[in-house]
Design a protein around this motif. Structure first.
Motif, PDB file in Angstrom:
ATOM      1  N   LEU A   1       0.816  -1.205   0.000  1.00 19.66           N
ATOM      2  CA  LEU A   1       0.000   0.000   0.000  1.00 19.66           C
ATOM      3  C   LEU A   1       0.853   1.261   0.000  1.00 19.66           C
ATOM      4  N   MET A   2       1.988   1.226   0.683  1.00 20.28           N
ATOM      5  CA  MET A   2       2.902   2.366   0.639  1.00 20.28           C
ATOM      6  C   MET A   2       3.388   2.597  -0.791  1.00 20.28           C
ATOM      7  N   GLY A   3       3.745   1.491  -1.468  1.00 20.53           N
ATOM      8  CA  GLY A   3       4.181   1.611  -2.852  1.00 20.53           C
ATOM      9  C   GLY A   3       3.087   2.140  -3.754  1.00 20.53           C
ATOM     10  N   LEU A   4       1.845   1.686  -3.529  1.00 19.40           N
ATOM     11  CA  LEU A   4       0.717   2.155  -4.324  1.00 19.40           C
ATOM     12  C   LEU A   4       0.475   3.644  -4.113  1.00 19.40           C
ATOM     13  N   ASN A   5       0.561   4.098  -2.873  1.00 16.47           N
ATOM     14  CA  ASN A   5       0.351   5.519  -2.594  1.00 16.47           C
ATOM     15  C   ASN A   5       1.494   6.371  -3.126  1.00 16.47           C
ATOM     16  N   LEU A   6       2.702   5.855  -3.068  1.00 16.23           N
ATOM     17  CA  LEU A   6       3.823   6.566  -3.676  1.00 16.23           C
ATOM     18  C   LEU A   6       3.595   6.725  -5.175  1.00 16.23           C
ATOM     19  N   ALA A   7       3.126   5.644  -5.822  1.00 17.47           N
ATOM     20  CA  ALA A   7       2.904   5.678  -7.266  1.00 17.47           C
ATOM     21  C   ALA A   7       1.755   6.616  -7.640  1.00 17.47           C
ATOM     22  N   ILE A   8       0.674   6.602  -6.856  1.00 24.21           N
ATOM     23  CA  ILE A   8      -0.425   7.504  -7.206  1.00 24.21           C
ATOM     24  C   ILE A   8      -0.038   8.961  -6.937  1.00 24.21           C
ATOM     25  N   GLY A   9       0.874   9.179  -5.973  1.00 24.45           N
ATOM     26  CA  GLY A   9       1.410  10.521  -5.777  1.00 24.45           C
ATOM     27  C   GLY A   9       2.199  10.976  -6.991  1.00 24.45           C
ATOM     28  N   VAL A  10       2.975  10.060  -7.578  1.00 25.26           N
ATOM     29  CA  VAL A  10       3.696  10.377  -8.818  1.00 25.26           C
ATOM     30  C   VAL A  10       2.706  10.737  -9.921  1.00 25.26           C
ATOM     31  N   TYR A  11       1.626   9.984  -9.990  1.00 22.72           N
ATOM     32  CA  TYR A  11       0.592  10.293 -10.994  1.00 22.72           C
ATOM     33  C   TYR A  11       0.032  11.698 -10.783  1.00 22.72           C
ATOM     34  N   PHE A  12      -0.331  12.029  -9.526  1.00 21.34           N
ATOM     35  CA  PHE A  12      -0.888  13.357  -9.247  1.00 21.34           C
ATOM     36  C   PHE A  12       0.078  14.462  -9.654  1.00 21.34           C
ATOM     37  N   GLY A  13       1.337  14.322  -9.241  1.00 20.33           N
ATOM     38  CA  GLY A  13       2.311  15.361  -9.532  1.00 20.33           C
ATOM     39  C   GLY A  13       2.590  15.507 -11.018  1.00 20.33           C
ATOM     40  N   ALA A  14       2.696  14.377 -11.716  1.00 20.17           N
ATOM     41  CA  ALA A  14       3.037  14.416 -13.139  1.00 20.17           C
ATOM     42  C   ALA A  14       1.874  14.912 -13.993  1.00 20.17           C
ATOM     43  N   ILE A  15       0.644  14.535 -13.644  1.00 21.09           N
ATOM     44  CA  ILE A  15      -0.495  14.912 -14.484  1.00 21.09           C
ATOM     45  C   ILE A  15      -0.731  16.412 -14.436  1.00 21.09           C
ATOM     46  N   GLN A  16      -0.499  17.034 -13.282  1.00 24.05           N
ATOM     47  CA  GLN A  16      -0.708  18.473 -13.181  1.00 24.05           C
ATOM     48  C   GLN A  16       0.260  19.236 -14.075  1.00 24.05           C
ATOM     49  N   VAL A  17       1.529  18.854 -14.024  1.00 21.63           N
ATOM     50  CA  VAL A  17       2.541  19.543 -14.827  1.00 21.63           C
ATOM     51  C   VAL A  17       2.346  19.234 -16.310  1.00 21.63           C
ATOM     52  N   SER A  18       2.037  17.982 -16.623  1.00 22.13           N
ATOM     53  CA  SER A  18       1.939  17.559 -18.024  1.00 22.13           C
ATOM     54  C   SER A  18       0.746  18.199 -18.726  1.00 22.13           C
ATOM     55  N   VAL A  19      -0.401  18.236 -18.070  1.00 17.52           N
ATOM     56  CA  VAL A  19      -1.576  18.854 -18.684  1.00 17.52           C
ATOM     57  C   VAL A  19      -1.320  20.340 -18.927  1.00 17.52           C
ATOM     58  N   THR A  20      -0.721  20.998 -17.956  1.00 16.79           N
ATOM     59  CA  THR A  20      -0.415  22.430 -18.116  1.00 16.79           C
ATOM     60  C   THR A  20       0.515  22.662 -19.298  1.00 16.79           C
ATOM     61  N   ALA A  21       1.573  21.847 -19.394  1.00 25.04           N
ATOM     62  CA  ALA A  21       2.513  21.995 -20.510  1.00 25.04           C
ATOM     63  C   ALA A  21       1.828  21.719 -21.846  1.00 25.04           C
ATOM     64  N   PHE A  22       0.924  20.750 -21.880  1.00 23.78           N
ATOM     65  CA  PHE A  22       0.234  20.385 -23.126  1.00 23.78           C
ATOM     66  C   PHE A  22      -0.625  21.525 -23.639  1.00 23.78           C
ATOM     67  N   VAL A  23      -1.439  22.116 -22.762  1.00 24.26           N
ATOM     68  CA  VAL A  23      -2.339  23.182 -23.228  1.00 24.26           C
ATOM     69  C   VAL A  23      -1.561  24.435 -23.603  1.00 24.26           C
ATOM     70  N   VAL A  24      -0.450  24.697 -22.919  1.00 24.67           N
ATOM     71  CA  VAL A  24       0.382  25.853 -23.281  1.00 24.67           C
ATOM     72  C   VAL A  24       0.985  25.635 -24.659  1.00 24.67           C
TER      73      VAL A  24
ATOM     74  N   GLY B   1       5.642  11.137  -3.387  1.00 26.24           N
ATOM     75  CA  GLY B   1       5.589  10.824  -4.808  1.00 26.24           C
ATOM     76  C   GLY B   1       5.212  12.024  -5.646  1.00 26.24           C
ATOM     77  N   SER B   2       4.265  12.818  -5.159  1.00 23.45           N
ATOM     78  CA  SER B   2       3.834  14.008  -5.886  1.00 23.45           C
ATOM     79  C   SER B   2       4.957  15.026  -6.013  1.00 23.45           C
ATOM     80  N   ALA B   3       5.699  15.217  -4.915  1.00 22.54           N
ATOM     81  CA  ALA B   3       6.804  16.183  -4.949  1.00 22.54           C
ATOM     82  C   ALA B   3       7.900  15.730  -5.911  1.00 22.54           C
ATOM     83  N   ALA B   4       8.240  14.443  -5.875  1.00 21.62           N
ATOM     84  CA  ALA B   4       9.278  13.931  -6.766  1.00 21.62           C
ATOM     85  C   ALA B   4       8.842  13.998  -8.221  1.00 21.62           C
ATOM     86  N   ALA B   5       7.559  13.738  -8.475  1.00 17.13           N
ATOM     87  CA  ALA B   5       7.064  13.706  -9.849  1.00 17.13           C
ATOM     88  C   ALA B   5       7.067  15.081 -10.495  1.00 17.13           C
ATOM     89  N   ALA B   6       6.841  16.119  -9.690  1.00 20.83           N
ATOM     90  CA  ALA B   6       6.831  17.469 -10.254  1.00 20.83           C
ATOM     91  C   ALA B   6       8.173  17.786 -10.911  1.00 20.83           C
TER      92      ALA B   6
END
Length: 406
Positions: free
Chosen positions: A225-248, A355-360
Motif C-alpha cells: 500500500l505504501m508503494g501504491l500511494n507513492l505511485a499515485i502521488g507520482v501520478y498526481f504530480g506528473a499529471i498536473q505539470v503535463s496537462v499544463t505543458a500540453f495546453v500551453v 511521490g507528488s513532490a518527486a514527480a513534479a
C-alpha cells in the motif's frame, strides 16, 4: 450487487457529528499549502521564495503527520487533537508575523515547516472513526464509508484552492491563510468534541498494544500500500505539470482549468457511484481492475492531439481516482491492527505527498526533453507500477486480512 445507502450510513448515531466537521476542516487543510504560496509571494514578490516556504510546509507535514498520528493512536483523538490544533493556530500566527516583518528566507521556511508539522490530518482521523464505528457489526458498509471519505476529500480539494486563490486575487492573501487555519481548527475542535465515536486508544490496553503496535505496520500488505500511494502521488504530480505543458504548447492555457474541472467532476461522480454499490468482487480484485483501468486511461494521454481530446481522456483517468483511494483505505483497515490504524493512514498520505513532490521535478525534466508527451509517459509509468503492485498484492492482502487480529 445490492445498493449501499449513504443516508443510512450518516444516520448512524454519531456518524454525521464527526464526518461533517471533518469535511469542513478538510477544506481548510486543502487551502493551507497554496495559501502559504500566495501569502509569501504577496510580500516578497517572488515565487522562488514562496515555493521554498511551501515546500518546507509540505516536507514537514509528510514527516510530522505520522508522528502526530502515533500519539493519537496511543492516547486518543480527544486528548491529542486540541493541543495539536492550538499549536497549528500558533504556527500560522507566527508565519503571518514573520511575513509581515519581512523576515529572512530561513525564518520563513522555518515558519512554513511549523505550519506543516502541526497541520491536522482530519481525513485520517475521520476514516479511523468510521472503522471503529462499523468494523464489528457493519463491516460490509466500510466500502461505502471510505467512498464517502474519498468524495469529501475530492470536494475539499476542489473548494479549498479555489477559495484561497479568489481571496488572494482580491488582494487578501493573509485572509486566505487565516481562513484556512480557522476552518481546520474549527472543524478539528468540533471533531475532537465527539467523544462517543472516537476509537479506543491503545493506552487503554497496554498489554495488547505492546504485542501489536510495533509489528503491525511492518506487514507486507502495508508495504504494498505504501508503494501504491507513492505511485499515485507520482501520478498526481506528473499529471498536473503535463496537462499544463500540453495546453500551453497548443496555445490554450485557459483550457487547463476546464480539463482539471472535468476530470475532478468525473471523479466525484465515480466515487459517489462506487460507494452506492455492494461489489461482489473482493477488494484486492477491485484494486487490480481499478489500477488496470487507470493504466488504460494513461496510455491514451500520449496519443491525444488537442486539448478537447485530452479532456475526454482525462474523464476516464479522473474517474478511477476516488475508487482507488477508497480501496486504499479499505485494504489498510483490513491489513493493520486497529491500534495503529491512524498511523497507517498518515504514512500512506506521506508516501503520496513524497511521490507528488518527486514527480513534479521528474515530469518537468521529461517535458523539457521530450515535450508534454514525455510528462504523460511518467503518468503511464506510475499507473503501470500500480497495476504490478496490485497484482503482486492479490494474495498478500488476503493473508494480511486473515492474520491481522491476534
Amino acid at each position: 450487487m445490492p445498493s449501499a445507502n449513504y443516508r443510512s450510513l450518516l444516520r448512524t448515531p454519531g456518524a454525521a457529528a464527526f464526518f461533517l466537521p471533518a469535511s469542513l476542516g478538510r477544506v481548510g487543510v486543502a487551502m493551507t499549502g497554496l495559501g502559504i504560496v500566495w501569502l509569501v509571494h504577496s510580500h516578497t514578490g517572488t515565487f522562488a521564495a514562496a515555493g521554498l516556504v511551501g515546500a518546507g510546509c509540505a516536507v514537514a507535514e509528510a514527516l510530522g503527520a505520522p508522528q502526530l498520528a502515533r500519539l493519537v493512536d496511543r492516547f486518543g483523538q480527544t486528548r491529542i487533537l486540541p493541543p495539536a490544533l492550538l499549536a497549528h493556530a500558533l504556527a500560522v500566527a507566527v508565519l503571518v508575523f514573520l511575513v509581515a516583518a519581512d523576515a529572512c528566507a530561513a525564518l520563513l521556511v522555518l515558519g512554513g515547516a511549523l505550519v506543516g508539522a502541526t497541520l491536522p490530518q482530519l481525513g485520517a482521523l475521520s476514516a479511523a472513526r468510521w472503522a471503529a464505528l462499523l468494523r464489528t457489526d457493519r463491516a460490509a458498509e466500510l466500502p461505502t464509508a471510505f467512498a464517502l471519505e474519498s468524495v469529501s476529500n475530492a470536494v475539499g480539494y476542489l473548494l479549498g484552492p479555489t477559495l484561497v486563490s479568489a481571496l488572494a486575487a482580491a488582494g487578501h492573501p493573509v485572509a486566505g491563510t487565516v481562513s484556512a487555519a480557522s476552518l481546520s481548527v474549527t472543524g478539528g475542535l468540533v471533531l475532537a468534541a465527539q467523544r462517543g465515536s472516537a476509537p479506543t486508544p491503545a493506552s487503554k490496553d497496554k498489554r495488547r498494544a505492546r504485542k501489536t503496535t510495533d509489528r503491525s505496520l511492518l506487514r507486507g500488505g502495508i508495504c504494498v500500500l505504501m508503494g501504491l500511494n507513492l505511485a499515485i502521488g507520482v501520478y498526481f504530480g506528473a499529471i498536473q505539470v503535463s496537462v499544463t505543458a500540453f495546453v500551453v504548447e497548443h496555445g490554450a492555457p485557459n483550457a487547463a482549468a476546464v480539463i482539471f474541472a472535468v476530470s475532478n467532476c468525473s471523479g466525484l461522480l465515480a466515487g459517489w457511484l462506487y460507494g452506492m454499490r455492494r461489489w461482489r468482487a473482493e477488494p484486492p480484485v477491485q484494486l487490480l481492475v481499478a489500477t488496470a483501468t487507470l493504466l488504460l486511461g494513461t496510455l491514451l494521454l500520449p496519443m491525444v492531439g488537442s486539448p478537447f481530446k485530452l479532456g475526454a481522456a482525462m474523464i476516464l483517468t479522473g474517474a478511477t481516482v476516488p475508487p482507488l483511494l477508497a480501496l486504499f483505505s479499505l485494504l489498510t483497515e483490513s491489513t493493520v491492527h486497529p491500534t495503529v490504524l491512524t498511523q497507517a493512514f498518515s504514512w500512506l498520505g506521506s508516501a503520496s505527498a513524497a511521490g507528488s513532490a518527486a514527480a513534479a521535478a521528474l515530469s518537468g525534466r521529461a517535458i523539457d526533453t521530450l515535450g508534454p508527451h514525455g510528462g504523460f509517459t511518467v503518468t503511464t509509468t506510475s499507473a503501470a507500477a500500480m497495476t504490478v503492485l496490485s497484482l503482486a498484492g492479490l494474495r498478500l492482502f488476503r493473508l494480511s486480512g486473515q492474520s491481522r487480529r491476534p
